[in-house]
Motif scaffolding. Structure first.
Motif, PDB file in Angstrom:
ATOM      1  N   ASP A  31       0.886  17.714   4.524  1.00 17.49           N
ATOM      2  CA  ASP A  31       1.984  16.870   4.045  1.00 17.49           C
ATOM      3  C   ASP A  31       1.482  15.574   3.407  1.00 17.49           C
ATOM      4  N   GLY A  32       0.169  15.397   3.332  1.00 17.54           N
ATOM      5  CA  GLY A  32      -0.406  14.218   2.692  1.00 17.54           C
ATOM      6  C   GLY A  32      -0.489  12.998   3.577  1.00 17.54           C
ATOM      7  N   LYS A  33      -0.153  13.132   4.846  1.00 21.00           N
ATOM      8  CA  LYS A  33      -0.137  11.975   5.748  1.00 21.00           C
ATOM      9  C   LYS A  33      -1.391  11.944   6.626  1.00 21.00           C
ATOM     10  N   LEU A  34      -1.928  10.743   6.766  1.00 16.67           N
ATOM     11  CA  LEU A  34      -3.023  10.484   7.694  1.00 16.67           C
ATOM     12  C   LEU A  34      -2.420   9.945   8.977  1.00 16.67           C
ATOM     13  N   ARG A  35      -2.626  10.667  10.069  1.00 18.69           N
ATOM     14  CA  ARG A  35      -2.085  10.231  11.360  1.00 18.69           C
ATOM     15  C   ARG A  35      -3.214   9.726  12.244  1.00 18.69           C
ATOM     16  N   VAL A  36      -2.928   8.650  12.958  1.00 19.87           N
ATOM     17  CA  VAL A  36      -3.903   8.017  13.835  1.00 19.87           C
ATOM     18  C   VAL A  36      -3.372   8.088  15.256  1.00 19.87           C
ATOM     19  N   TRP A  37      -4.180   8.629  16.162  1.00 19.43           N
ATOM     20  CA  TRP A  37      -3.750   8.888  17.538  1.00 19.43           C
ATOM     21  C   TRP A  37      -4.653   8.146  18.527  1.00 19.43           C
ATOM     22  N   ASP A  38      -4.086   7.730  19.613  1.00 15.95           N
ATOM     23  CA  ASP A  38      -4.824   7.111  20.710  1.00 15.95           C
ATOM     24  C   ASP A  38      -5.386   8.224  21.596  1.00 15.95           C
ATOM     25  N   ILE A  39      -6.698   8.241  21.803  1.00 15.26           N
ATOM     26  CA  ILE A  39      -7.298   9.285  22.635  1.00 15.26           C
ATOM     27  C   ILE A  39      -7.860   8.735  23.940  1.00 15.26           C
ATOM     28  N   THR A  40      -7.438   7.554  24.323  1.00 18.06           N
ATOM     29  CA  THR A  40      -7.971   6.955  25.550  1.00 18.06           C
ATOM     30  C   THR A  40      -7.427   7.621  26.808  1.00 18.06           C
ATOM     31  N   LYS A  41      -6.389   8.433  26.681  1.00 15.85           N
ATOM     32  CA  LYS A  41      -5.785   9.052  27.875  1.00 15.85           C
ATOM     33  C   LYS A  41      -5.754  10.572  27.769  1.00 15.85           C
ATOM     34  N   THR A  42      -6.782  11.141  27.186  1.00 22.45           N
ATOM     35  CA  THR A  42      -6.784  12.596  27.024  1.00 22.45           C
ATOM     36  C   THR A  42      -7.396  13.314  28.220  1.00 22.45           C
ATOM     37  N   MET A  86       0.811  -1.208   0.000  1.00 28.98           N
ATOM     38  CA  MET A  86       0.000   0.000   0.000  1.00 28.98           C
ATOM     39  C   MET A  86       0.852   1.271   0.000  1.00 28.98           C
ATOM     40  N   GLY A  87       2.129   1.139   0.341  1.00 30.65           N
ATOM     41  CA  GLY A  87       3.006   2.281   0.394  1.00 30.65           C
ATOM     42  C   GLY A  87       2.867   3.071   1.673  1.00 30.65           C
ATOM     43  N   SER A  88       2.227   2.517   2.708  1.00 26.38           N
ATOM     44  CA  SER A  88       2.034   3.228   3.957  1.00 26.38           C
ATOM     45  C   SER A  88       3.304   3.207   4.776  1.00 26.38           C
ATOM     46  N   CYS A  89       3.486   4.279   5.517  1.00 25.96           N
ATOM     47  CA  CYS A  89       4.579   4.338   6.477  1.00 25.96           C
ATOM     48  C   CYS A  89       3.960   4.306   7.854  1.00 25.96           C
ATOM     49  N   ASN A  90       4.031   3.184   8.540  1.00 23.48           N
ATOM     50  CA  ASN A  90       3.431   3.036   9.854  1.00 23.48           C
ATOM     51  C   ASN A  90       4.477   3.357  10.918  1.00 23.48           C
ATOM     52  N   SER A  91       4.824   4.625  11.009  1.00 29.01           N
ATOM     53  CA  SER A  91       5.918   5.017  11.891  1.00 29.01           C
ATOM     54  C   SER A  91       5.394   5.475  13.231  1.00 29.01           C
ATOM     55  N   LYS A  92       6.184   5.259  14.261  1.00 28.80           N
ATOM     56  CA  LYS A  92       5.919   5.777  15.585  1.00 28.80           C
ATOM     57  C   LYS A  92       6.684   7.087  15.752  1.00 28.80           C
ATOM     58  N   ASN A  93       6.131   8.016  16.488  1.00 31.24           N
ATOM     59  CA  ASN A  93       6.783   9.282  16.743  1.00 31.24           C
ATOM     60  C   ASN A  93       7.340   9.250  18.147  1.00 31.24           C
ATOM     61  N   SER A  94       8.658   9.366  18.273  1.00 33.31           N
ATOM     62  CA  SER A  94       9.288   9.263  19.584  1.00 33.31           C
ATOM     63  C   SER A  94       8.873  10.402  20.505  1.00 33.31           C
ATOM     64  N   GLU A  95       8.377  11.497  19.911  1.00 36.97           N
ATOM     65  CA  GLU A  95       7.976  12.635  20.725  1.00 36.97           C
ATOM     66  C   GLU A  95       6.592  12.443  21.326  1.00 36.97           C
ATOM     67  N   ASP A  96       5.797  11.555  20.814  1.00 37.29           N
ATOM     68  CA  ASP A  96       4.423  11.415  21.279  1.00 37.29           C
ATOM     69  C   ASP A  96       3.995   9.961  21.175  1.00 37.29           C
ATOM     70  N   SER A  97       3.901   9.309  22.315  1.00 36.36           N
ATOM     71  CA  SER A  97       3.565   7.881  22.330  1.00 36.36           C
ATOM     72  C   SER A  97       2.116   7.633  21.941  1.00 36.36           C
ATOM     73  N   SER A  98       1.298   8.673  21.901  1.00 32.15           N
ATOM     74  CA  SER A  98      -0.101   8.483  21.508  1.00 32.15           C
ATOM     75  C   SER A  98      -0.269   8.348  19.998  1.00 32.15           C
ATOM     76  N   LEU A  99       0.770   8.632  19.236  1.00 30.84           N
ATOM     77  CA  LEU A  99       0.703   8.460  17.788  1.00 30.84           C
ATOM     78  C   LEU A  99       0.801   6.978  17.459  1.00 30.84           C
ATOM     79  N   LEU A 100      -0.282   6.418  16.943  1.00 33.33           N
ATOM     80  CA  LEU A 100      -0.331   4.993  16.639  1.00 33.33           C
ATOM     81  C   LEU A 100       0.232   4.689  15.255  1.00 33.33           C
ATOM     82  N   GLU A 101      -0.107   5.539  14.280  1.00 41.38           N
ATOM     83  CA  GLU A 101       0.303   5.264  12.900  1.00 41.38           C
ATOM     84  C   GLU A 101       0.457   6.562  12.118  1.00 41.38           C
ATOM     85  N   THR A 102       1.319   6.526  11.119  1.00 34.71           N
ATOM     86  CA  THR A 102       1.395   7.574  10.107  1.00 34.71           C
ATOM     87  C   THR A 102       1.284   6.893   8.753  1.00 34.71           C
ATOM     88  N   LEU A 103       0.212   7.200   8.035  1.00 35.63           N
ATOM     89  CA  LEU A 103      -0.103   6.514   6.775  1.00 35.63           C
ATOM     90  C   LEU A 103       0.155   7.475   5.611  1.00 35.63           C
TER      91      LEU A 103
END
Length: 364
Positions: free
Chosen positions: A347-358, A1-18
């Motif tokens: 930037d064309g990226k879809l980011r998915v975040w965990d909101i269970t601890k907001t 699919m060409g997705s980049c499922n990267s984690k962001n070291s600055e924010d552990s709530s970032l689940l995916e970057t597509l």
């Protein structure tokens, strides 16, 4: 699919970057059953994404065919409606990713589309709004122009925000459409007759965003003149002017007796719209607020500084900043479902975040 499922070291709530889209994500919508999210992009495509897979989001299919960037998306049942700068609207079968019908008739960029099940309603830079039949199966080849059954003319400039008000036979009320325009006015239209029933005049700037109360009796309009106004929909009587913002209003949302608004200076406010009072201000943004949504007691905002934020709606407390690793990533749109926040960026990226601890943790 060409997705980049990267984690962001600055924010552990970032689940995916597509990163399937190759250009800015302009818009997004979530199906009523929350099973699918659809994004529209500057890359001339729309994409469908899973929202409930525990293993992560995945692109389910790409809708290709527009010759201009996608400006607006809407989901109805298993049908996706897209509007584009190529002046057309397309109807897609979600199960096959095939385009079932092309609605042609606008002479400039399509700004917004909504679907009622019977109709598709569109607005455009050609100063008009149009009503199209949703079910086009009975149209023969060469009869495509018959899909448009109404054209609302009267605005002097671009028509952008749309509101559909269904009929109420018990009260003898017909189906209505409200349009907002950069000509500083909003208008109320009859779908049945095509006539303009009311004009809402008073703003001195473009109307960028609109909403109604739950009963569709009061219209709220947000403008580049830095004010929000409320109107009696049926009579067009001005009810209140909400003053306090000092820059253009970009987004607003009405939830029960409260209204949330955001402006280009990065100021978000909560109003008790019955009284016209600002009850809360949400601070911390460093750029324009491009979008906002209220969800389970939390106000989520998307910002031109590249971050999304979560505020306790009642207290105004900033409980979480969803920080992107890259700098200057403007958030254009956001969506919420299944304990996740989805943000679409320039930037064309879809980011998915965990909101269970907001809740309950103040951010620095």
């Amino acid at each position: 699919m060409g997705s980049c499922n990267s984690k962001n070291s600055e924010d552990s709530s970032l689940l995916e970057t597509l990163a399937d889209h190759t250009d800015s994500i302009n818009c997004m919508t979530i199906a009523d059953d929350e099973s699918v999210l659809v994004t529209g992009s500057e890359d001339k495509t729309a994409r469908m994404w899973t929202t409930q897979d525990p293993d992560g989001s995945e692109c389910l299919g790409t809708l290709e065919g527009h010759t201009g960037y996608v400006t607006t998306v809407h989901v109805f049942d298993t049908i996706i409606i897209t509007g584009s700068s190529d002046k057309t609207i397309r109807k897609w079968d979600m199960t096959t990713c095939e385009c079932d019908f092309i609605y042609s008739g606008h002479t400039a960029e399509v700004m917004q589309v909504i679907c009622t099940g019977d109709y598709i309603i569109s607005s455009a830079k050609d100063k008009t709004a149009k009503i199209w039949i949703f079910d086009t199966d009975d149209l023969e080849e060469g009869e495509e122009e018959k899909a448009c059954i109404r054209t609302f003319k009267g605005h002097l400039k671009t028509v952008h925000p749309l509101i559909y008000i269904p009929s109420d036979p018990e009260k003898g009320e017909e189906e209505l459409v409200i349009t907002g325009s950069t000509d500083h006015t909003a208008r109320l239209w009859s779908i049945d007759s095509g006539s303009c029933l009311q004009v809402y005049k008073g703003h001195t700037g473009s109307i960028m965003t609109m909403a109604t109360d739950l009963d569709a009796r009061i219209l709220f309009t947000g403008s580049t003149d830095s004010t929000i106004r409320s109107w009696d929909i049926r009579s067009s009587r001005l009810l209140k002017i909400f003053s306090g913002h000092t820059t253009p209003i970009m987004c607003l949302s009405v939830v029960n007796k409260l209204m949330y608004t955001g402006d280009t200076a990065g100021v978000a406010k909560c109003w008790a719209w019955n009284f016209g009072d600002c009850t809360k201000e949400y601070k911390g943004h460093k750029h324009s607020i491009t979008c906002l949504k209220f969800f389970k007691g939390i106000l989520y905002t998307g910002c031109g500084d590249g971050d999304a934020r979560a505020f306790e709606a009642k207290s105004g407390l900033l409980t979480k900043t969803f920080k992107t690793k890259e700098s200057a990533v403007v958030i254009n749109c956001l969506g919420l479902c299944n304990h996740k926040l989805f943000t679409g960026g320039r930037d064309g990226k879809l980011r998915v975040w965990d909101i269970t601890k907001t809740d309950g943790v103040e951010c620095s």
